[in-house]
Design an enzyme around this catalytic site. Structure first.
Site, mmCIF file in Angstrom:
data_model
loop_
_atom_site.group_PDB
_atom_site.id
_atom_site.type_symbol
_atom_site.label_atom_id
_atom_site.label_comp_id
_atom_site.label_asym_id
_atom_site.label_seq_id
_atom_site.Cartn_x
_atom_site.Cartn_y
_atom_site.Cartn_z
ATOM 1 N N ARG A 1 2.014 14.504 12.845
ATOM 2 C CA ARG A 1 2.694 14.232 11.582
ATOM 3 C C ARG A 1 2.736 15.476 10.689
ATOM 4 O O ARG A 1 2.158 15.509 9.611
ATOM 5 C CB ARG A 1 2.012 13.059 10.855
ATOM 6 C CG ARG A 1 2.040 11.780 11.680
ATOM 7 C CD ARG A 1 1.804 10.555 10.847
ATOM 8 N NE ARG A 1 0.414 10.396 10.471
ATOM 9 C CZ ARG A 1 -0.043 9.363 9.760
ATOM 10 N NH1 ARG A 1 0.794 8.424 9.360
ATOM 11 N NH2 ARG A 1 -1.314 9.260 9.457
ATOM 12 N N ARG B 1 -8.668 0.373 4.252
ATOM 13 C CA ARG B 1 -7.631 1.265 3.727
ATOM 14 C C ARG B 1 -6.323 0.522 3.499
ATOM 15 O O ARG B 1 -5.504 0.959 2.682
ATOM 16 C CB ARG B 1 -7.380 2.431 4.695
ATOM 17 C CG ARG B 1 -8.529 3.424 4.805
ATOM 18 C CD ARG B 1 -8.158 4.606 5.685
ATOM 19 N NE ARG B 1 -6.851 5.114 5.306
ATOM 20 C CZ ARG B 1 -5.843 5.339 6.135
ATOM 21 N NH1 ARG B 1 -5.988 5.093 7.432
ATOM 22 N NH2 ARG B 1 -4.698 5.792 5.700
ATOM 23 N N CYS C 1 -5.202 8.614 9.445
ATOM 24 C CA CYS C 1 -5.445 8.074 10.787
ATOM 25 C C CYS C 1 -5.063 9.091 11.867
ATOM 26 O O CYS C 1 -4.120 9.861 11.713
ATOM 27 C CB CYS C 1 -4.630 6.792 10.999
ATOM 28 S SG CYS C 1 -5.230 5.375 10.088
ATOM 29 N N LYS D 1 0.828 -1.206 0.000
ATOM 30 C CA LYS D 1 0.000 0.000 0.000
ATOM 31 C C LYS D 1 0.866 1.261 0.000
ATOM 32 O O LYS D 1 0.693 2.158 -0.823
ATOM 33 C CB LYS D 1 -0.916 0.015 1.229
ATOM 34 C CG LYS D 1 -1.705 1.325 1.399
ATOM 35 C CD LYS D 1 -2.553 1.312 2.643
ATOM 36 C CE LYS D 1 -1.796 1.768 3.872
ATOM 37 N NZ LYS D 1 -1.859 3.227 4.075
ATOM 38 N N ASN D 2 1.799 1.340 0.942
ATOM 39 C CA ASN D 2 2.590 2.559 1.088
ATOM 40 C C ASN D 2 3.494 2.795 -0.117
ATOM 41 O O ASN D 2 3.798 3.945 -0.458
ATOM 42 C CB ASN D 2 3.411 2.515 2.375
ATOM 43 C CG ASN D 2 2.532 2.643 3.610
ATOM 44 O OD1 ASN D 2 1.415 3.146 3.542
ATOM 45 N ND2 ASN D 2 3.024 2.181 4.749
ATOM 46 N N ASP E 1 4.264 0.469 12.123
ATOM 47 C CA ASP E 1 3.015 -0.064 11.597
ATOM 48 C C ASP E 1 2.758 -1.519 12.001
ATOM 49 O O ASP E 1 1.721 -2.087 11.645
ATOM 50 C CB ASP E 1 2.981 0.048 10.071
ATOM 51 C CG ASP E 1 2.620 1.453 9.601
ATOM 52 O OD1 ASP E 1 2.184 2.260 10.444
ATOM 53 O OD2 ASP E 1 2.768 1.739 8.407
#
Length: 422
Positions: A123, A400, A118, A22-23, A308
Site C-alpha cells: 500500500r 481497531r 495491518c 471507521k474509515n 474489507d
C-alpha cells in the site's frame, strides 16, 4: 493479551445497531486541520483507531474532545504547534497519512512518516505524492518521512490517478480545497466515505462537485470555516453483521443500514440464497432453510465487492454447497486468514491472489489467531457456525474496527465472550 471465546449456538435473531463508519471518521478528523474554526463530528465510532487519530491530531497541537460517550468528537486546529506526524503514532495506523494534504494546504509544509497498519500488502504512498505534486507540492523522502512543501501555495491542476485509490483521493481532495484555482481529479475513487468527506467539506465552505463519480472538481477557496457533520453508517460493519445470520441461520435486522452502501455485497448474498430486504429502520437479513450456495467473488473498488468484506465472505463460503473462487484484486497478501480457517476444518487452496473454497458440512471449533482487522472478525463468524468452541487470539486487531462486538452478537443470541489476558 485478550482473546474471544465463541461457541456454535444455532440461529441468530434480533437487532444489531450499526455504528458510524471507521474509515469515514478517520478521513473526516484530519479535515479539522484545514480550518481555524471548530469541526464537530457526531455518530463517531468508539474504536482504538479513532483514539490513535486523536493522539496524532493532538500531537500537532489540535484540540480533540470526545463527548457523549465518545460518539461526538469536538475538534479545533486554531493553534497548531507542529507540522510533523511522528512515526511512533503513524506506524500504528495507515489512515494517519491523511494529515499530509490538509497540513500542506493550510501551512505550506508537512513532514509525515510513512504509515503502518495491518500487514495486508505494501500500500505505497506514490499515488498520494503524485497527486500533491500535480498541485505544485515539492516532496522528498528522507529517513522514512515524506517532507512536503510548497512555494507560494498549492495551485489547481488536472490530474488523473493511475489507480482509483481511496486514501489518495481523500488526501488530494482535501488539499485542493485551499489551492488557487480549479482542480479536476480524474479516475477518483467513488466510495461512500469520499462522498461523506465531500459533504462535510462543503459544509465547511468548500466548492466541490462530482463526488461519487470518477471525476471530482474542486474550486479552491481562501479559507474554510467550522461545521457539524454526522458520520455515515459503517458499510463494512454492516456487511459483517449481515453475514452473521447468513452463516448461522436466523433473521437479524441491522439498524441504520442502507442498501445503497452494500449493493454489490447484498447481490452476492442473494445469489447465495440469503434474503436481504430493506425495512423502515435498516436492512433485514434472513436465512431459514438449507445450505448456502457457493458464489464467486472478485474484490474491486466501490461500487464493486469490498476488499474489507472478503475475509468474512470466505468464512461463509467455507460451509456453502459447492466450490467458490475468491479473487483479491485490491491488496496482496490478504488471505492470511485462510490457514486459520483450515484449522477449523475448512477446505481452502490459495494460489497468489486467488483462493478456492470447497464447502464442508460443518466447521469445527479450534484455537485460531487473528492476523489483521477483518481476518479477526471472519474467524469469529466462522466460530459462530462451528461445532464446539473456537478461541480467537490477538483480538487487539478487532478493537481497531468493531465497537462492542461481543455485546452486539450476544444481543442476537450468540454465545460469545471476551477473555481477559494474563
Amino acid at each position: 493479551m485478550d482473546s474471544i471465546l465463541v461457541t456454535g449456538n444455532g440461529p441468530l435473531n434480533g437487532q444489531i445497531p450499526i455504528a458510524g463508519a471507521k474509515n469515514a471518521c478517520l478521513t473526516l478528523m484530519p479535515a479539522t486541520l484545514l480550518s481555524e474554526e471548530p469541526l464537530t463530528l457526531t455518530n463517531a465510532p468508539r474504536l482504538s483507531d479513532i483514539k490513535t487519530m486523536t493522539a496524532l491530531l493532538q500531537s500537532l497541537g489540535a484540540e480533540v474532545s470526545a463527548l457523549q460517550d465518545g460518539q461526538v468528537l469536538a475538534m479545533s486546529s486554531h493553534n497548531l504547534t507542529s507540522h510533523t506526524a511522528d512515526y511512533e503514532i503513524v506506524r500504528k495506523m495507515r489512515a494517519s497519512n491523511l494529515v499530509l494534504g490538509p497540513l500542506l494546504a493550510r501551512f505550506g509544509e508537512a513532514v509525515v512518516s510513512l504509515p503502518g497498519g495491518c500487514a495486508i500488502g505494501a500500500r505505497p504512498m506514490d499515488l498520494h505524492v503524485e497527486g500533491l505534486e500535480a498541485l505544485g507540492a515539492e516532496i522528498e523522502l528522507k529517513d522514512g518521512y515524506l517532507h512536503a512543501k510548497t512555494s507560494g501555495g498549492l495551485k489547481g491542476a488536472v490530474h488523473e490517478m493511475r489507480f482509483a485509490s481511496v486514501g489518495a483521493t481523500e488526501n488530494i481532495v482535501m488539499a485542493a480545497t485551499l489551492a488557487k484555482g480549479t482542480t479536476v481529479l480524474k479516475n477518483a475513487a467513488r466510495e461512500p466515505e469520499i462522498v461523506d468527506l465531500v459533504e462535510c467539506l462543503r459544509k465547511m465552505g468548500a466548492q466541490i462537485s462530482g463526488e461519487g463519480t470518477s471525476t471530482i472538481e474542486i474550486q479552491g477557496v481562501d479559507r474554510l470555516h467550522g461545521a457539524t457533520h454526522q458520520v455515515v453508517t459503517d458499510r463494512i460493519e454492516l456487511g459483517t453483521y449481515m453475514l452473521a445470520p447468513a452463516i448461522c441461520g436466523g433473521e437479524v435486522e441491522l439498524l441504520g443500514g442502507r442498501m445503497s452502501l452494500v449493493d454489490s455485497f447484498a447481490a452476492k448474498l442473494n445469489a447465495a440464497g440469503i434474503e436481504v430486504t430493506e425495512t423502515a429502520n435498516g436492512l433485514k437479513v434472513a436465512r431459514k432453510n438449507g445450505r448456502v450456495r457457493s458464489v464467486d467473488v472478485v474484490t474491486e473498488p466501490f461500487p464493486g465487492f469490498p476488499t474489507d468484506l472478503q475475509a468474512q465472505m470466505m468464512a461463509l463460503m467455507c460451509t456453502a454447497e459447492g466450490v467458490s473462487v475468491l479473487e483479491e484484486r485490491i491488496f496482496e497478501n490478504r488471505f492470511m486468514h485462510a490457514p486459520e480457517l483450515v484449522r477449523m476444518g475448512a477446505n481452502i487452496e490459495v494460489h497468489g491472489g486467488t483462493a478456492t473454497v470447497t464447502g464442508v458440512g460443518r466447521l469445527k471449533g479450534a484455537p485460531v489467531m487473528a492476523t489483521d482487522l477483518r481476518a479477526s472478525v471472519s474467524l469469529i463468524l466462522a466460530g459462530l457456525a462451528a461445532e464446539g468452541e473456537t478461541t480467537v487470539s490477538r483480538v487487539y486487531h478487532l478493537d481497531r474496527g468493531y465497537e462492542h462486538v461481543v455485546r452486539k452478537l450476544e444481543g442476537v443470541g450468540a454465545k460469545i465472550e471476551r477473555i481477559k489476558g494474563q
